[in-house]
Design an enzyme around this catalytic site. Structure first.
Site, short mmCIF file in Angstrom:
data_model
loop_
_atom_site.label_atom_id
_atom_site.label_comp_id
_atom_site.label_asym_id
_atom_site.label_seq_id
_atom_site.Cartn_x
_atom_site.Cartn_y
_atom_site.Cartn_z
N GLU A 93 54.62 64.03 32.07
CA GLU A 93 53.52 63.08 32.26
C GLU A 93 53.39 62.14 31.06
O GLU A 93 54.05 62.30 30.03
CB GLU A 93 52.22 63.85 32.51
CG GLU A 93 52.30 64.65 33.79
CD GLU A 93 50.99 65.27 34.23
OE1 GLU A 93 50.06 65.38 33.41
OE2 GLU A 93 50.92 65.67 35.41
N GLU A 103 61.49 66.73 40.30
CA GLU A 103 62.69 66.52 41.13
C GLU A 103 63.54 65.40 40.56
O GLU A 103 64.76 65.49 40.47
CB GLU A 103 62.29 66.18 42.57
CG GLU A 103 61.52 67.28 43.28
CD GLU A 103 60.01 67.16 43.13
OE1 GLU A 103 59.54 66.73 42.06
OE2 GLU A 103 59.30 67.50 44.09
N CYS A 155 57.30 64.01 46.42
CA CYS A 155 56.62 62.75 46.68
C CYS A 155 57.60 61.73 47.29
O CYS A 155 58.82 61.95 47.30
CB CYS A 155 56.00 62.20 45.39
SG CYS A 155 57.17 61.35 44.32
N CYS A 170 58.46 62.90 37.96
CA CYS A 170 58.36 64.18 38.68
C CYS A 170 59.52 65.11 38.32
O CYS A 170 60.59 64.66 37.90
CB CYS A 170 58.40 63.94 40.19
SG CYS A 170 56.96 63.13 40.87
N ASN A 215 58.14 68.21 35.48
CA ASN A 215 57.43 66.93 35.41
C ASN A 215 57.12 66.59 33.96
O ASN A 215 56.85 67.47 33.13
CB ASN A 215 56.18 66.92 36.29
CG ASN A 215 55.24 68.08 36.10
OD1 ASN A 215 55.64 69.16 35.68
ND2 ASN A 215 53.98 67.86 36.40
N CYS A 232 60.46 60.48 45.00
CA CYS A 232 61.54 61.46 44.84
C CYS A 232 62.40 61.55 46.10
O CYS A 232 63.63 61.67 46.03
CB CYS A 232 60.97 62.83 44.49
SG CYS A 232 60.29 62.90 42.82
#
Ligand code: THU
Length: 136
Positions: free
Chosen positions: A44, A55, A90, A53, A42, A93
């Site tokens: 940020e 993924e 999420c 993210c 990830n 993703c």
């Protein structure tokens, strides 16, 4: 490739997570049908919605290298000094996975190389919206 090996790649990828705001580090490893592996973490941002993210990082790395056929992804998360829960991708993703993967794409949620659960994409995103709906 065995799930344990793919999970090892995901655990290694955690090291690179940039998560100063949540302190929730996520690592992913995506296995292509041709055997290539792309890792992701990830990333940020102070403007939180700009966060990517793990993924999707893995998917976008692979897609940008020309990969189009995917077999499975392993996901691990590190919180409070340990990897202690299965972290499920999420919704965004999952939607990215649905763009590039078939219903039987495998999602491996891991706590360690030997402790994991697996799902099919169709388990996590049933009745998905896709290019089929656009008549493509
Ligand atoms: N995150 C992921 O990287 N993957 C997931 O499956 C869930 C959430 C990240 C985004 C953000 O950096 C942090 O975890 C907290 O939401």
């Amino acid at each position: 490739m065995k799930n344990s090996e793919l999970i090892s790649y995901a655990i290694n990828s955690l090291e690179n997570a940039y998560a100063p705001y949540s302190e929730f580090k996520v690592g992913a490893a995506l296995l292509c049908e041709n055997g290539n592996v792309y890792t992701g973490c990830n990333v940020e941002n102070a403007s939180f919605s700009a966060t990517n993210c793990a993924e999707r990082t893995a998917f976008f790395k692979a897609i940008s290298e020309g990969e189009r056929a995917f077999k499975k992804i392993a996901v691990v998360a590190f919180k409070n000094g340990k990897i202690n829960e299965y972290i499920s991708p999420c919704g965004v993703c999952r939607q990215v996975m649905a763009e590039f993967c078939t219903d039987d794409f495998e999602i491996v949620l891991a706590k360690s190389t030997s402790d994991y659960v697996t799902y099919k994409l169709s388990d996590l995103l049933p009745n998905s919206f896709s290019s089929k709906n656009l008549g493509e």
